[in-house]
Write a protein that holds these residues in place. Structure first.
Motif, short mmCIF file in Angstrom:
data_model
loop_
_atom_site.label_atom_id
_atom_site.label_comp_id
_atom_site.label_asym_id
_atom_site.label_seq_id
_atom_site.Cartn_x
_atom_site.Cartn_y
_atom_site.Cartn_z
N VAL A 24 0.84 -1.20 0.00
CA VAL A 24 0.00 0.00 0.00
C VAL A 24 0.87 1.25 0.00
CG1 VAL A 24 -1.83 1.24 1.19
CG2 VAL A 24 -1.76 -1.26 1.28
N ASN A 25 0.72 2.05 -1.05
CA ASN A 25 1.45 3.31 -1.14
C ASN A 25 0.77 4.38 -0.30
OD1 ASN A 25 3.25 2.17 -3.04
ND2 ASN A 25 1.83 2.64 -4.71
N GLU A 26 1.47 5.46 -0.07
CA GLU A 26 0.88 6.59 0.62
C GLU A 26 -0.15 7.27 -0.29
OE1 GLU A 26 1.28 7.41 3.81
OE2 GLU A 26 2.44 5.55 3.88
N ILE A 27 -1.07 8.01 0.31
CA ILE A 27 -2.08 8.73 -0.46
C ILE A 27 -1.39 9.84 -1.25
CG2 ILE A 27 -4.19 10.09 -0.31
CD1 ILE A 27 -4.64 8.73 2.44
N ASP A 33 -2.92 12.18 -3.39
CA ASP A 33 -3.65 13.44 -3.49
C ASP A 33 -3.54 14.20 -2.17
OD1 ASP A 33 -5.78 15.14 -4.97
OD2 ASP A 33 -6.67 14.77 -3.00
N ASP A 34 -2.96 15.40 -2.22
CA ASP A 34 -2.68 16.16 -0.99
C ASP A 34 -3.94 16.48 -0.19
OD1 ASP A 34 0.01 16.12 -1.49
OD2 ASP A 34 0.06 18.09 -2.47
N LEU A 35 -5.03 16.88 -0.86
CA LEU A 35 -6.26 17.22 -0.16
C LEU A 35 -6.87 15.99 0.50
CD1 LEU A 35 -8.37 19.31 0.62
CD2 LEU A 35 -9.52 18.86 -1.58
N SER A 36 -6.90 14.87 -0.23
CA SER A 36 -7.43 13.63 0.33
C SER A 36 -6.62 13.19 1.54
CB SER A 36 -7.42 12.52 -0.74
OG SER A 36 -8.30 12.84 -1.80
N LYS A 37 -5.30 13.33 1.43
CA LYS A 37 -4.41 12.94 2.52
C LYS A 37 -4.66 13.80 3.75
CE LYS A 37 0.46 12.18 3.67
NZ LYS A 37 1.84 12.23 3.16
N LYS A 38 -4.79 15.10 3.55
CA LYS A 38 -5.02 16.02 4.67
C LYS A 38 -6.35 15.72 5.35
CE LYS A 38 -5.43 20.94 5.81
NZ LYS A 38 -5.42 22.33 5.29
N ASN A 39 -7.40 15.58 4.55
CA ASN A 39 -8.73 15.29 5.12
C ASN A 39 -8.73 13.97 5.89
OD1 ASN A 39 -9.84 17.65 4.10
ND2 ASN A 39 -10.57 16.68 2.23
N TYR A 40 -8.10 12.96 5.31
CA TYR A 40 -8.03 11.64 5.94
C TYR A 40 -7.33 11.72 7.30
CZ TYR A 40 -6.22 6.89 6.71
OH TYR A 40 -5.86 5.68 7.26
N GLU A 41 -6.21 12.39 7.34
CA GLU A 41 -5.45 12.48 8.60
C GLU A 41 -6.22 13.26 9.66
OE1 GLU A 41 -1.75 14.08 7.29
OE2 GLU A 41 -0.95 12.12 6.67
N LEU A 42 -6.98 14.26 9.25
CA LEU A 42 -7.78 15.03 10.21
C LEU A 42 -8.94 14.20 10.77
CD1 LEU A 42 -7.97 18.50 8.39
CD2 LEU A 42 -6.76 18.00 10.54
N GLN A 43 -9.39 13.21 10.02
CA GLN A 43 -10.52 12.39 10.44
C GLN A 43 -10.13 11.33 11.48
OE1 GLN A 43 -11.80 10.81 6.68
NE2 GLN A 43 -12.77 12.72 6.03
N ILE A 44 -8.86 11.00 11.57
CA ILE A 44 -8.41 9.94 12.47
C ILE A 44 -8.43 10.44 13.92
CG2 ILE A 44 -6.51 8.40 13.09
CD1 ILE A 44 -5.60 8.64 10.12
N ILE A 45 -9.23 9.78 14.75
CA ILE A 45 -9.32 10.19 16.16
C ILE A 45 -8.60 9.21 17.08
CG2 ILE A 45 -11.48 11.45 15.84
CD1 ILE A 45 -12.91 8.99 17.09
N GLU A 46 -8.30 8.01 16.58
CA GLU A 46 -7.60 7.03 17.42
C GLU A 46 -6.97 5.95 16.55
OE1 GLU A 46 -8.43 4.16 21.33
OE2 GLU A 46 -10.03 5.40 20.49
N ARG A 47 -5.82 5.47 16.99
CA ARG A 47 -5.14 4.35 16.34
C ARG A 47 -4.98 3.23 17.38
NH1 ARG A 47 -2.29 5.87 11.52
NH2 ARG A 47 -2.31 8.14 11.21
N ILE A 48 -5.45 2.04 17.04
CA ILE A 48 -5.30 0.88 17.91
C ILE A 48 -4.31 -0.05 17.24
CG2 ILE A 48 -6.48 -1.09 18.96
CD1 ILE A 48 -9.04 0.64 18.92
N GLU A 49 -3.18 -0.23 17.85
CA GLU A 49 -2.11 -1.01 17.23
C GLU A 49 -2.29 -2.50 17.54
OE1 GLU A 49 1.51 0.68 18.67
OE2 GLU A 49 1.56 2.15 17.05
#
Length: 322
Positions: free
Chosen positions: A295-298, A300-316
């Motif tokens: 899996v490559n990184e996103i 599209d800059d706008l899509s990447k920014k919006n996606y990262e802002l949507q993440i509220i928690e990471r469960i490893e």
């Protein structure tokens, strides 16, 4: 028995030419139909399934071939979720839930396969020949089931001309709704496409892409913590069998949870006009060996920014924590 059937399936897939497998699948399916005559489960089709979700606001637990294999612990060990007695028990409990707030979905394959393309017919014919009677043994022929394939409305069907209409209907499920997406680390559901453009606010909890069930309790509590602070949030979960169990268990708190599966990947294949399963840039596709895992990184800059802002928690996952 589990190892024998898994080995048999691997031998069939690796050695026997497709034409012979297809012929064999026709015979096995006909034999299967004869053996279950009068015991066929009732399964509503795609449109009735989606409309029922829209009109009744129900949660959805989906049981595809993988979930049934995990129940009987004969899923390939080289898959994204390990077999375990606990996973099997929880899936079976979810399948048996009798609550009007929960829709139980199984494949619409018991009364004919004509709607599917030749590859899907070959797959289901062989699969039901090997495993179908065990499925029937845990299904209730008097229960109304719905179509688990509603999240796979494109690739496996003969008629792809009505795919646009299907996706337009599906989008009504989350129209103007705030959404919490619970997904694998690299799934990126609805990122860089317009599948969720008609939704309200979107937030995400990222869980392990593999063996997410090992972190079930943490994922479950994280969802509850979030929805307790919000009103009328729709939870979309793309986490294999973990999603199936979450949807069944969260209804006790009145949380509408939909096991949404591979819908976003199907939508991308539709946008690509693809007729074979292939890797999707920037997204984890477990059904495309090797290429789908890279899996490559996103981009599209706008899509990447919006996606990262949507993440509220990471469960490893366990391996990631070491």
């Amino acid at each position: 028995m589990r190892e024998t059937t898994s080995q048999m399936r691997r031998i069939i897939n690796r050695i026997i030419p497709f034409k012979i497998k297809y012929f064999l699948s026709i015979i096995l399916y006909k034999y299967f139909k004869l053996r279950i005559k009068g015991k066929e489960p009732h399964v509503k089709g795609f449109e009735e399934t989606v409309n029922y979700i829209i009109n009744n606001g129900v949660s959805v637990s989906r049981f595809g071939d993988g979930e049934f294999q995990w129940i009987f612990q004969n899923r390939s060990e080289r898959n994204f979720e390990k077999n375990s007695p606990i996973l099997s028990e929880e899936l079976l409990k979810s399948l048996k839930v009798n609550d009007k707030r929960l829709m139980i979905c199984i494949p619409d394959i018991f009364n004919g396969l004509d709607q599917y393309n030749i590859e899907a017919r070959e797959y289901w014919g062989l699969f039901l020949g090997l495993y179908g009677r065990s499925w029937i043994s845990i299904l209730n022929k008097n229960k109304q089931y719905y179509d688990t394939q509603f999240t796979r409305p494109y690739m496996d069907y003969n008629n792809k001309e009505n795919a646009k209409k299907k996706f337009e209907l599906l989008k009504k499920i989350w129209e103007k709704r705030d959404i919490l997406i619970v997904e694998g680390e690299k799934s990126r559901f609805g990122v860089a496409d317009d599948l969720l453009d008609n939704a309200g606010k979107i937030n995400r909890i990222l869980a392990p892409s593999e063996n997410a069930f090992e972190k079930y309790d943490e994922i479950y509590q994280s969802i509850l913590d979030y929805v307790n602070l919000k009103d009328n949030v729709l939870v979309l979960v793309s986490l294999g069998p973990t999603a199936t169990i979450l949807a069944a268990n969260l209804i006790k708190y009145g949380v509408q949870t939909i096991d949404i599966g591979h819908l976003d990947i199907e939508y991308n294949w539709y946008l690509m006009g693809s007729t074979t399963k292939q890797a999707v840039e920037g997204k984890y596709v477990n059904e495309v060996v090797t290429k789908g895992y890279k899996v490559n990184e996103i981009t599209d800059d706008l899509s990447k920014k919006n996606y990262e802002l949507q993440i509220i928690e990471r469960i490893e996952g366990k391996d990631e924590c070491n």
